[in-house]
Design an enzyme around this catalytic site. Sequence first.
Site, short mmCIF file in Angstrom:
data_model
loop_
_atom_site.label_atom_id
_atom_site.label_comp_id
_atom_site.label_asym_id
_atom_site.label_seq_id
_atom_site.Cartn_x
_atom_site.Cartn_y
_atom_site.Cartn_z
N LYS A 171 -28.30 49.58 -1.03
CA LYS A 171 -28.35 48.27 -0.37
C LYS A 171 -28.95 48.36 1.04
O LYS A 171 -29.69 47.48 1.47
CB LYS A 171 -26.96 47.64 -0.30
CG LYS A 171 -25.97 48.35 0.61
CD LYS A 171 -24.66 47.63 0.66
CE LYS A 171 -23.67 48.38 1.55
NZ LYS A 171 -24.07 48.43 2.95
N THR A 172 -28.63 49.43 1.79
CA THR A 172 -29.17 49.56 3.15
C THR A 172 -30.69 49.66 3.11
O THR A 172 -31.40 49.09 3.95
CB THR A 172 -28.57 50.79 3.86
OG1 THR A 172 -27.15 50.69 3.85
CG2 THR A 172 -29.05 50.88 5.30
N ASP A 232 -25.08 42.08 6.01
CA ASP A 232 -24.61 43.21 5.21
C ASP A 232 -23.09 43.10 5.00
O ASP A 232 -22.39 42.46 5.79
CB ASP A 232 -24.96 44.50 5.95
CG ASP A 232 -24.71 45.75 5.12
OD1 ASP A 232 -24.64 45.63 3.88
OD2 ASP A 232 -24.59 46.83 5.71
N GLU A 233 -22.59 43.75 3.94
CA GLU A 233 -21.14 43.81 3.64
C GLU A 233 -20.52 42.42 3.65
O GLU A 233 -19.47 42.18 4.25
CB GLU A 233 -20.42 44.71 4.65
CG GLU A 233 -20.95 46.14 4.73
CD GLU A 233 -20.58 46.99 3.53
OE1 GLU A 233 -20.02 46.44 2.54
OE2 GLU A 233 -20.84 48.20 3.56
N GLN A 255 -15.83 46.01 -3.67
CA GLN A 255 -15.57 46.86 -2.52
C GLN A 255 -14.97 46.09 -1.34
O GLN A 255 -15.07 46.52 -0.19
CB GLN A 255 -16.87 47.57 -2.08
CG GLN A 255 -17.41 48.53 -3.12
CD GLN A 255 -18.57 49.35 -2.59
OE1 GLN A 255 -18.39 50.27 -1.79
NE2 GLN A 255 -19.77 49.01 -3.02
N ARG A 276 -17.16 57.54 -4.17
CA ARG A 276 -17.71 58.39 -3.10
C ARG A 276 -18.22 59.70 -3.68
O ARG A 276 -18.99 60.41 -3.03
CB ARG A 276 -16.64 58.73 -2.04
CG ARG A 276 -16.00 57.58 -1.29
CD ARG A 276 -16.98 56.61 -0.74
NE ARG A 276 -17.17 55.48 -1.63
CZ ARG A 276 -18.17 54.63 -1.58
NH1 ARG A 276 -19.13 54.80 -0.68
NH2 ARG A 276 -18.26 53.62 -2.42
#
Length: 672
Positions: A29-30, A215-216, A246, A603
């Site tokens: 996504k970044t 973002d987020e 998330q 992770r």
Amino acid sequence: MHKLNPEQQQAVKYISGPLLVLAGAGSGKTRVITEKIAYLIQTCHYSASSILAVTFTNKTAKEMKTRVLSRLENDNTRGLCISTFHNLGLNLLRKHHAKLGYKANFTLFDEQDSLTLIHEIAYSAFQVTKQVAAEIKHQISLWKNALLTPDQVNLSTKNSNIKQAHEIYIQYQRYLKAYNAVDFDDLIFIPVQLLQTHSEVAEYWSNKLHYVLIDEYQDTNESQYQLMQLLVARRKQFTVVGDDDQSIYAWRGARPENLFALQQDYPTLKVIKLEQNYRSSGRILHAANTLIGNNPHLFNKKLWSVHNYGEPIRVLITKNEEDEAQRIASEIMTHKIKNNTYFKDYAVLIRGNHQSFLLERYFQLYKIPYAISGGSSFFAKTEIKDVLAYFKLLINSNDDCAFLRIINTPRREIGPSTLEKLGQYASRRQIALFDAITEIGLENELKPIALHKLKQFHQFICHYQQKIKHPDTLRQSLISLMTDIHYEQWLTDNASSLQQAEKRFKNILDLIDWITEKPQDDEKELHFAEIINRMLLLDIIDRQQEQKQDEKVQILTVHASKGLEYPHVYIMGVEEGLLPHQQSIDDDFIEEERRLAYVAITRAKYTLTLTLTKARKKFGESIVSYPSRFLDELPQDDLSWSGKSESNHQERKDIAKSNLATLKNRFINNAQ
């Protein structure tokens, strides 16, 4: 652009209206956000100053800006704003402060400033404790995040605590305005009010901002959602990136429902799903998908990977928390040697900071370098530093640093002028501060009452220097020292809650237990000075400074792990009461805990180990532990259990024998 997959490319190129990018864990996504900023500037010819990108942490904002600037090094990026929500709010407030009656030099209250002011107001009105004041502060924060002024708070409830908090809220806001101050929550709350009530300000920002990226997005609260709506009200040109699976910050007001609200508020919203995961093995993703499938979903998506299916997920059952920490440390060391990996390839994820204590202990024993994230090292805690300073002075009265740390901790009414004169005298005589107290010449430098207090402290330390010489009563002597200085009361007086003070004093008792633990059969008994010096030699703070920053095992909370990845991951304490947390069980927040477990699992890149205990100490008593319900929700065919049967002891011996053989072969090969 050619390095992006089709869905990522679509997300970058779509600028025809509102866009929601549902970006699963590890889906890049970044990269999509940074490439989209580049696309807007290079291909669509947006000026950099007309683009705003918003995220949640300064670290992420800085990283994103670095990526964009390196990507656009030959283009004009002047005026590009990549900011956190709160920095954006601060800039809005600085530019338009006069509109709401603030002076240019307004003060920003941090958390402690706010708590102090609220406690003063609340104590004056209701004689409440600092713990209750902290609860009132939290309630005020929730009201501000919900954009409720004191006049808008619903007081139909019969709850007296809410009514009390409301009265404090009214006074608190009056004091802030009188002080020309704002608090952390005001950095969103006030700009929303500003844009809602001043059309000329809203028009200014509508003209300035042509495209907004956030973002987020699943972590936004009500006030942040409203701020975004006001900033894009005119053009409705934006991209928000988020993942409802998330969303792990409900406790601070985050609303994953904001993703769903977008569809209602923007009927032309386009949704693009990023489901290709570039991080984890197929098995780890299958486990994560299966687990999170038990939660209700705003949007359905399923992560997939081009990587191999990978190794089974290990579930390691241990005897108790000490056995658990020792197994993790020994396994990491053995796995590193066997596979020629680096320490930085490993991470241990914990639900609460208290879990790190035993891990640190065994990592030190095995000489494993480590770093703590999302919490503090055991040795970095204030109470541990205080107590170790007492112990250091007991074994070395020449330690001026230890002397200065504890001379007024807890307070002994020995003022700075007294210490300054003591320091000057000791410097002239070229002796330690502690030794200078007993010299006759000091009587000419200090007033009798100041000298008397110093001599009392000197006698106290000398008394305990004699007491610690007796190993059989060492533990009781150290506890008596804590009692005599009233350190537990000192913690209570200076903590934000009684619970916090109790936790900090328990850390001290753990330290004393560690120091006074009887040696095993093959170890000689050490004197107190040797124990302290060995502990200080291993002190994590010193070791972190000496070692390379990147070559360490990471110990971090699940919350702090979000957005990170590691080749080999241990999730520690997968038990009822830990993951899911007992408070979440009691408050019926299981869905958020399941999302936390999902974040933890995703992770891992190659190997994943889940650990739990058969019994764990609580309040000094060994209590039977129960496996987390989340273990039952994982695909059982993907799990490999260890320690489940009574043959656990033989299994441990076989593993130890295998590990020893591996080490011997490694040394033989190296020698050849």
